[in-house]
Design an enzyme around this catalytic site. Structure first.
Site, PDB file in Angstrom:
ATOM      1  N   LYS A   1      41.477  28.652  41.778  1.00  0.00           N
ATOM      2  CA  LYS A   1      40.226  29.388  41.592  1.00  0.00           C
ATOM      3  C   LYS A   1      40.174  29.927  40.161  1.00  0.00           C
ATOM      4  CE  LYS A   1      38.972  33.777  42.361  1.00  0.00           C
ATOM      5  NZ  LYS A   1      37.989  33.916  41.278  1.00  0.00           N
TER       6      LYS A   1
ATOM      7  N   GLU B   1      51.550  36.831  36.812  1.00  0.00           N
ATOM      8  CA  GLU B   1      51.534  37.059  35.354  1.00  0.00           C
ATOM      9  C   GLU B   1      50.444  38.089  35.103  1.00  0.00           C
ATOM     10  OE1 GLU B   1      53.660  35.444  33.463  1.00  0.00           O
ATOM     11  OE2 GLU B   1      54.348  34.136  35.057  1.00  0.00           O
TER      12      GLU B   1
ATOM     13  N   CYS C   1      46.326  39.203  26.835  1.00  0.00           N
ATOM     14  CA  CYS C   1      47.219  40.058  27.632  1.00  0.00           C
ATOM     15  C   CYS C   1      48.414  40.577  26.839  1.00  0.00           C
ATOM     16  CB  CYS C   1      47.714  39.292  28.846  1.00  0.00           C
ATOM     17  SG  CYS C   1      48.433  37.705  28.403  1.00  0.00           S
TER      18      CYS C   1
ATOM     19  N   GLU D   1      45.753  49.513  29.351  1.00  0.00           N
ATOM     20  CA  GLU D   1      45.272  48.261  28.763  1.00  0.00           C
ATOM     21  C   GLU D   1      43.753  48.339  28.600  1.00  0.00           C
ATOM     22  OE1 GLU D   1      45.290  44.749  31.264  1.00  0.00           O
ATOM     23  OE2 GLU D   1      45.945  43.531  29.569  1.00  0.00           O
TER      24      GLU D   1
HETATM   25  P1  NAD Z   1      41.456  40.405  37.596  1.00  0.00           P
HETATM   26  O1  NAD Z   1      42.768  40.759  38.180  1.00  0.00           O
HETATM   27  O2  NAD Z   1      40.314  41.311  37.826  1.00  0.00           O
HETATM   28  O3  NAD Z   1      41.000  38.976  38.151  1.00  0.00           O
HETATM   29  C1  NAD Z   1      41.842  37.839  38.033  1.00  0.00           C
HETATM   30  C2  NAD Z   1      41.457  36.837  39.106  1.00  0.00           C
HETATM   31  O4  NAD Z   1      41.762  37.403  40.381  1.00  0.00           O
HETATM   32  C3  NAD Z   1      39.975  36.463  39.130  1.00  0.00           C
HETATM   33  O5  NAD Z   1      39.872  35.085  39.380  1.00  0.00           O
HETATM   34  C4  NAD Z   1      39.450  37.281  40.309  1.00  0.00           C
HETATM   35  O6  NAD Z   1      38.327  36.693  40.940  1.00  0.00           O
HETATM   36  C5  NAD Z   1      40.661  37.259  41.251  1.00  0.00           C
HETATM   37  N1  NAD Z   1      40.707  38.329  42.238  1.00  0.00           N
HETATM   38  C6  NAD Z   1      40.233  39.595  42.120  1.00  0.00           C
HETATM   39  N2  NAD Z   1      40.475  40.289  43.250  1.00  0.00           N
HETATM   40  C7  NAD Z   1      41.122  39.452  44.102  1.00  0.00           C
HETATM   41  C8  NAD Z   1      41.643  39.576  45.422  1.00  0.00           C
HETATM   42  N3  NAD Z   1      41.551  40.717  46.103  1.00  0.00           N
HETATM   43  N4  NAD Z   1      42.244  38.493  45.987  1.00  0.00           N
HETATM   44  C9  NAD Z   1      42.366  37.344  45.305  1.00  0.00           C
HETATM   45  N5  NAD Z   1      41.882  37.161  44.065  1.00  0.00           N
HETATM   46  C10 NAD Z   1      41.280  38.199  43.449  1.00  0.00           C
HETATM   47  O7  NAD Z   1      41.714  40.159  36.034  1.00  0.00           O
HETATM   48  P2  NAD Z   1      40.661  39.763  34.917  1.00  0.00           P
HETATM   49  O8  NAD Z   1      39.850  40.965  34.573  1.00  0.00           O
HETATM   50  O9  NAD Z   1      39.968  38.492  35.292  1.00  0.00           O
HETATM   51  O10 NAD Z   1      41.613  39.382  33.696  1.00  0.00           O
HETATM   52  C11 NAD Z   1      42.134  40.284  32.789  1.00  0.00           C
HETATM   53  C12 NAD Z   1      43.575  40.640  33.146  1.00  0.00           C
HETATM   54  O11 NAD Z   1      44.383  39.472  33.176  1.00  0.00           O
HETATM   55  C13 NAD Z   1      44.194  41.565  32.113  1.00  0.00           C
HETATM   56  O12 NAD Z   1      44.890  42.587  32.785  1.00  0.00           O
HETATM   57  C14 NAD Z   1      45.180  40.647  31.385  1.00  0.00           C
HETATM   58  O13 NAD Z   1      46.253  41.320  30.785  1.00  0.00           O
HETATM   59  C15 NAD Z   1      45.621  39.736  32.485  1.00  0.00           C
HETATM   60  N6  NAD Z   1      46.191  38.488  31.954  1.00  0.00           N
HETATM   61  C16 NAD Z   1      47.548  38.310  32.023  1.00  0.00           C
HETATM   62  C17 NAD Z   1      48.111  37.144  31.494  1.00  0.00           C
HETATM   63  C18 NAD Z   1      49.607  36.906  31.505  1.00  0.00           C
HETATM   64  O14 NAD Z   1      50.026  35.800  31.215  1.00  0.00           O
HETATM   65  N7  NAD Z   1      50.415  37.900  31.800  1.00  0.00           N
HETATM   66  C19 NAD Z   1      47.293  36.182  30.898  1.00  0.00           C
HETATM   67  C20 NAD Z   1      45.923  36.423  30.842  1.00  0.00           C
HETATM   68  C21 NAD Z   1      45.369  37.572  31.369  1.00  0.00           C
END
Ligand code: NAD
Length: 464
Positions: free
Chosen positions: A157, A232, A266, A366
């Site tokens: 997804k 991650e 991130c 963050e």
């Molecule tokens: P998010 O956690 O809000 O969403 C990430 C994904 O999870 C989306 O596809 C979302 O639809 C899904 N999601 C949300 N709630 C869910 C649930 N209850 N069950 C299953 N799936 C669910 O994050 P975001 O705002 O899209 O991205 C930004 C974050 O990602 C920042 O915190 C960033 O640091 C992190 N990030 C980490 C890495 C890494 O490699 N460590 C890389 C890129 C981004």
């Protein structure tokens, strides 16, 4: 009528596309397809899988410009970065894991008295993947390629805000002959699509990239069954600049760290811990770099920093800055984000530099925008304490001409990655992952990532 997700243009706020939003029924279809396709994909030889993946890499190369434009349009990122880094680096990942598949050790003999024993490594089955919106193409490649190369099938997804390059990759994968059911994408929200993927009984392994809060929920869901899970997560990287550092380099690396992808990275450095002797010189150099940074629409060739991904993200970033200032931070610099008038509805956020105490919300949380928070230090111990004062542990950096000191500090910073005289350092073969609130379960981009997608099975026969 099927529910749809509207995608908007980050530079104008106008609609660019609508995408059908899936639900648990679509997840059911996708997981069944992945489960069925696993029977043949896992039996396909590693050489044949590698050949197909390399065909995919070739067609991705041929479509590099289309992919870069889609990525820039969807995320708002500068096209120079999308075409010069994101897409080519993601394609390199396909070839990296295709090669590893042909070189991997699928069986290791065990030298134990009285036994004929070995470890057999086999793929898990259908694996689930959930992605955030900041690097849709690279994160897709970093995560699904080791799984596919090792013989697993995938159900994934993308973030609901940024599905376009993922859909395009699926189209190209079909065209090069990757069998139906091997790669399955379901578009939709976390609740409607993400959770059903994680909870589906035929998903054998899970990988999530995103925020620390959602990651905790995913890990808990995986713990219920239990299935192996890689998360991650978010970061709040620190950079320590000593008074013997090359200040031009440190200023350039750190200014770039907050303007790259509009700071929506991130692992980027957003806590700048600067030695008091070079503080003013460093700040002046960073400000002159930020002033010269061209802010504009992602698709414009001259743009170095585009808008952030959405109005909601813009509001979040500005909300953090207001809160930080109300807690006593001082505004050191605010850039100018008022680009061409026709783009005034876009989600532009100027670069900001704040300074103050380490208790401030902008130091601790963050923000995910083009901002940095600066704190002065005088001793090495003080700097290390500031770096290690948070529970995040993704990536930090140290800047000094004294390499003995750099390696000493690098080892003591609590995170998955310590970089020296640079920030945001990536290569295949260089493991990347987080600890504590920033991740669990193995990381990405290394041979270990490939082996994560092989289930070890010990086979033993006592012999007389
Ligand atoms: P998010 O956690 O809000 O969403 C990430 C994904 O999870 C989306 O596809 C979302 O639809 C899904 N999601 C949300 N709630 C869910 C649930 N209850 N069950 C299953 N799936 C669910 O994050 P975001 O705002 O899209 O991205 C930004 C974050 O990602 C920042 O915190 C960033 O640091 C992190 N990030 C980490 C890495 C890494 O490699 N460590 C890389 C890129 C981004």
């Amino acid at each position: 009528m099927l529910p749809t997700l509207l995608l908007s243009h980050t530079s104008t706020g106008q609609k660019i596309a609508s995408v059908v939003s899936g639900d648990a029924n679509d997840v059911e279809l996708a997981v069944s397809a992945a489960h069925n396709a696993f029977q043949t994909w896992s039996e396909t030889s590693a050489d044949q899988r590698a050949e197909l993946l390399k065909k995919l890499a070739n067609t991705l190369d041929d479509n590099l410009n289309v992919l870069a434009q889609l990525e820039s349009l969807d995320v708002g990122k500068a096209i120079v970065n999308a075409s010069g880094f994101d897409i080519p680096f993601g394609i390199e990942c396909v070839r990296y894991y295709a090669d590893l598949a042909t070189q991997a050790t699928y069986q290791s003999d065990l030298n134990i008295d009285g036994m004929d024993a070995h470890i057999h490594r086999a793929p898990y089955g259908a694996c689930g993947f959930i992605f955030p919106w900041n690097f849709p193409f690279d994160l897709l490649m970093w995560n699904i390629m080791p799984a596919l190369a090792a013989g697993n099938t995938v159900v994934l997804k993308p973030a609901e805000l940024t599905p376009l390059t993922t859909l395009y990759v699926c189209k190209l994968a079909k065209e090069v002959g990757i069998p139906d059911g091997v790669i399955n994408a379901v578009i939709g929200t976390g609740q409607r699509v993400g959770s059903p993927i994680v909870q589906h009984p035929k998903i054998r392994r899970m990988s999530f990239t995103g925020s620390s809060n959602v990651g905790k929920q995913i890990a808990a869901m995986c713990g219920e069954r239990p299935i192996p899970c890689k998360v991650e997560l978010g970061g709040k990287g620190a950079a320590v600049v000593f008074d013997d550092a090359n200040i031009d380099n440190a200023a350039e690396q750190l200014a770039n760290a907050i303007t790259l992808n509009s700071g929506q990275v991130c692992c980027t450095a957003t806590r700048w811990i600067i030695h008091e002797n070079v503080y003013d010189e460093f700040v002046n150099k960073v400000i002159s770099i930020l002033k010269a940074t061209q802010i504009g629409p992602g698709l414009a060739e001259e743009t170095q920093m585009g808008p952030v991904v959405s109005q909601a993200q813009k509001d979040t970033v500005l909300g953090y800055l207001d809160k930080g200032l109300s807690e006593g931070a001082t505004l050191l610099y605010q850039g100018n984000a008022s680009v061409n008038a026709s783009y005034k509805e876009g989600y532009y956020v100027a670069p900001y530099l704040l300074e103050g105490l380490a208790e401030n919300v902008c130091f601790k949380e963050e923000i995910f925008g083009p901002t940095a928070y600066l704190v002065k230090f005088s001793t090495e111990e003080e700097a290390l304490n500031l770096v290690n004062s948070l529970d995040y542990g993704l990536a930090n950096s140290v800047f000094s001409e004294d390499l003995t000191r750099c390696y000493r500090i690098a080892e003591k910073m609590i995170s998955g990655n310590s970089w020296i005289n640079a920030h945001n350092v990536f290569a295949y073969g260089l493991p990347y992952g987080g600890v504590n609130k920033s991740g669990l379960g193995g990381g990405v981009n290394s041979p270990e990532t490939f082996y994560d997608y092989l289930r070890p099975l010990t086979i033993a026969r006592p012999i007389a």
